[in-house]
Design a protein around this motif. Structure first.
Motif, PDB file in Angstrom:
ATOM      1  N   ARG A  84      22.726  -2.809  28.586  1.00  0.00           N
ATOM      2  CA  ARG A  84      23.976  -3.196  27.947  1.00  0.00           C
ATOM      3  C   ARG A  84      23.776  -4.507  27.217  1.00  0.00           C
ATOM      4  NH1 ARG A  84      26.249  -0.561  32.479  1.00  0.00           N
ATOM      5  NH2 ARG A  84      27.504   1.340  32.054  1.00  0.00           N
ATOM      6  N   LYS A  85      23.294  -5.336  28.145  1.00  0.00           N
ATOM      7  CA  LYS A  85      23.082  -6.823  27.665  1.00  0.00           C
ATOM      8  C   LYS A  85      22.101  -6.783  26.520  1.00  0.00           C
ATOM      9  CE  LYS A  85      22.114 -11.508  29.241  1.00  0.00           C
ATOM     10  NZ  LYS A  85      22.915 -12.194  28.118  1.00  0.00           N
ATOM     11  N   PHE A  86      20.890  -6.018  26.935  1.00  0.00           N
ATOM     12  CA  PHE A  86      19.863  -6.095  25.681  1.00  0.00           C
ATOM     13  C   PHE A  86      20.387  -5.551  24.418  1.00  0.00           C
ATOM     14  CE2 PHE A  86      15.984  -4.681  23.411  1.00  0.00           C
ATOM     15  CZ  PHE A  86      15.079  -5.657  24.016  1.00  0.00           C
ATOM     16  N   ALA A  87      21.018  -4.364  24.509  1.00  0.00           N
ATOM     17  CA  ALA A  87      21.604  -3.931  23.347  1.00  0.00           C
ATOM     18  C   ALA A  87      22.530  -4.543  22.525  1.00  0.00           C
ATOM     19  CB  ALA A  87      22.371  -2.339  23.695  1.00  0.00           C
ATOM     20  N   GLU A  88      23.460  -5.394  23.195  1.00  0.00           N
ATOM     21  CA  GLU A  88      24.263  -6.222  22.656  1.00  0.00           C
ATOM     22  C   GLU A  88      23.675  -7.686  22.014  1.00  0.00           C
ATOM     23  OE1 GLU A  88      27.345  -6.668  25.412  1.00  0.00           O
ATOM     24  OE2 GLU A  88      28.216  -4.546  24.957  1.00  0.00           O
ATOM     25  N   ASP A  89      22.954  -8.192  23.009  1.00  0.00           N
ATOM     26  CA  ASP A  89      22.505  -9.468  22.491  1.00  0.00           C
ATOM     27  C   ASP A  89      21.153  -9.463  21.579  1.00  0.00           C
ATOM     28  OD1 ASP A  89      24.192 -10.509  24.157  1.00  0.00           O
ATOM     29  OD2 ASP A  89      22.893 -11.227  25.916  1.00  0.00           O
ATOM     30  N   GLN A  90      20.034  -8.440  21.779  1.00  0.00           N
ATOM     31  CA  GLN A  90      19.005  -8.389  21.186  1.00  0.00           C
ATOM     32  C   GLN A  90      19.173  -7.727  19.903  1.00  0.00           C
ATOM     33  OE1 GLN A  90      16.295 -10.427  21.971  1.00  0.00           O
ATOM     34  NE2 GLN A  90      17.759 -11.313  23.734  1.00  0.00           N
ATOM     35  N   TRP A  91      19.594  -6.367  19.998  1.00  0.00           N
ATOM     36  CA  TRP A  91      19.714  -5.561  18.947  1.00  0.00           C
ATOM     37  C   TRP A  91      21.120  -5.521  18.271  1.00  0.00           C
ATOM     38  CZ3 TRP A  91      17.765  -0.691  22.400  1.00  0.00           C
ATOM     39  CH2 TRP A  91      16.625  -0.793  22.587  1.00  0.00           C
ATOM     40  N   GLN A  92      21.955  -6.207  18.782  1.00  0.00           N
ATOM     41  CA  GLN A  92      23.242  -6.473  18.135  1.00  0.00           C
ATOM     42  C   GLN A  92      24.117  -5.131  17.855  1.00  0.00           C
ATOM     43  OE1 GLN A  92      21.685  -9.142  15.735  1.00  0.00           O
ATOM     44  NE2 GLN A  92      21.660 -10.632  17.450  1.00  0.00           N
ATOM     45  N   ILE A  93      23.649  -4.096  18.862  1.00  0.00           N
ATOM     46  CA  ILE A  93      24.274  -2.803  18.801  1.00  0.00           C
ATOM     47  C   ILE A  93      25.721  -2.778  19.350  1.00  0.00           C
ATOM     48  CG2 ILE A  93      23.853  -0.458  19.551  1.00  0.00           C
ATOM     49  CD1 ILE A  93      20.901  -0.759  19.304  1.00  0.00           C
ATOM     50  N   LEU A  94      26.638  -1.959  18.708  1.00  0.00           N
ATOM     51  CA  LEU A  94      27.888  -1.782  19.207  1.00  0.00           C
ATOM     52  C   LEU A  94      27.769  -0.576  20.298  1.00  0.00           C
ATOM     53  CD1 LEU A  94      31.087  -2.177  19.019  1.00  0.00           C
ATOM     54  CD2 LEU A  94      30.923  -0.201  17.540  1.00  0.00           C
ATOM     55  N   ILE A  95      28.380  -0.781  21.568  1.00  0.00           N
ATOM     56  CA  ILE A  95      28.056   0.099  22.720  1.00  0.00           C
ATOM     57  C   ILE A  95      29.601   0.896  22.986  1.00  0.00           C
ATOM     58  CG2 ILE A  95      27.762   0.107  25.057  1.00  0.00           C
ATOM     59  CD1 ILE A  95      25.896  -1.933  24.648  1.00  0.00           C
ATOM     60  N   GLU A  96      29.153   2.124  22.899  1.00  0.00           N
ATOM     61  CA  GLU A  96      30.221   2.827  23.326  1.00  0.00           C
ATOM     62  C   GLU A  96      29.930   3.602  24.768  1.00  0.00           C
ATOM     63  OE1 GLU A  96      34.142   5.032  23.145  1.00  0.00           O
ATOM     64  OE2 GLU A  96      33.332   3.620  21.751  1.00  0.00           O
ATOM     65  N   GLU A  97      30.833   3.419  25.769  1.00  0.00           N
ATOM     66  CA  GLU A  97      30.483   3.714  27.141  1.00  0.00           C
ATOM     67  C   GLU A  97      31.094   5.145  27.166  1.00  0.00           C
ATOM     68  OE1 GLU A  97      29.002   2.109  29.811  1.00  0.00           O
ATOM     69  OE2 GLU A  97      28.810   0.538  28.642  1.00  0.00           O
ATOM     70  N   VAL A  98      30.114   6.298  27.860  1.00  0.00           N
ATOM     71  CA  VAL A  98      30.443   7.538  28.232  1.00  0.00           C
ATOM     72  C   VAL A  98      30.117   7.694  29.463  1.00  0.00           C
ATOM     73  CG1 VAL A  98      30.205  10.095  27.541  1.00  0.00           C
ATOM     74  CG2 VAL A  98      30.102   8.222  25.735  1.00  0.00           C
ATOM     75  N   ARG A  99      30.797   8.173  30.434  1.00  0.00           N
ATOM     76  CA  ARG A  99      30.558   8.667  31.777  1.00  0.00           C
ATOM     77  C   ARG A  99      30.263  10.052  31.903  1.00  0.00           C
ATOM     78  NH1 ARG A  99      29.637   3.996  34.183  1.00  0.00           N
ATOM     79  NH2 ARG A  99      31.556   2.425  33.655  1.00  0.00           N
ATOM     80  N   SER A 100      29.191  10.375  32.822  1.00  0.00           N
ATOM     81  CA  SER A 100      28.847  11.798  32.869  1.00  0.00           C
ATOM     82  C   SER A 100      29.878  12.748  33.416  1.00  0.00           C
ATOM     83  CB  SER A 100      27.402  11.868  33.532  1.00  0.00           C
ATOM     84  OG  SER A 100      27.618  11.570  34.869  1.00  0.00           O
ATOM     85  N   LYS A 101      30.855  12.242  34.284  1.00  0.00           N
ATOM     86  CA  LYS A 101      31.982  13.105  34.611  1.00  0.00           C
ATOM     87  C   LYS A 101      32.793  13.541  33.512  1.00  0.00           C
ATOM     88  CE  LYS A 101      34.889   9.232  36.097  1.00  0.00           C
ATOM     89  NZ  LYS A 101      35.703   8.677  37.112  1.00  0.00           N
TER      90      LYS A 101
END
Length: 104
Positions: free
Chosen positions: A64-81
């Motif tokens: 999460r941190k790398f995607a947001e800080d380094q790649w500036q990627i918007l993250i959408e969380e999905v749980r396997s359940k």
């Protein structure tokens, strides 16, 4: 850019890993026989080791941190359940994410 992060519950992940190591049954599709064997064996399953839990949580925190800080990627969380419970709903959510943030 955007990313969907699918994080499996650490307890379910440990259960599968422990069972596969113990039995050699690496059935990733989870057919009926596999599920019955897994449920029977789960009675003997030890608690999730602290080190396993820490590594699981650490990996997803890093991701999460790398995607947001380094790649500036918007993250959408999905749980396997959620995927297991209603895959169509999760697919629609993913489509909305792509459409809503498609211009970024």
């Amino acid at each position: 850019l955007r990313a969907l992060i699918l994080e499996r519950d650490v307890n379910a992940r440990w259960k599968s890993f422990w069972f596969a190591n113990r039995t050699g049954d690496w059935n990733v599709l989870g057919d009926a026989d596999h599920k019955r064997s897994l449920e029977r064996a789960a009675k003997e399953m030890p608690e999730v080791p602290a080190k396993y839990r820490e590594r699981h949580e650490g990996w997803y925190a890093f991701l999460r941190k790398f995607a947001e800080d380094q790649w500036q990627i918007l993250i959408e969380e999905v749980r396997s359940k959620d995927v297991m419970g209603d895959p169509g709903k999760v697919l629609e959510r993913a489509r909305r994410t792509v459409l809503l943030y498609g211009s970024t």
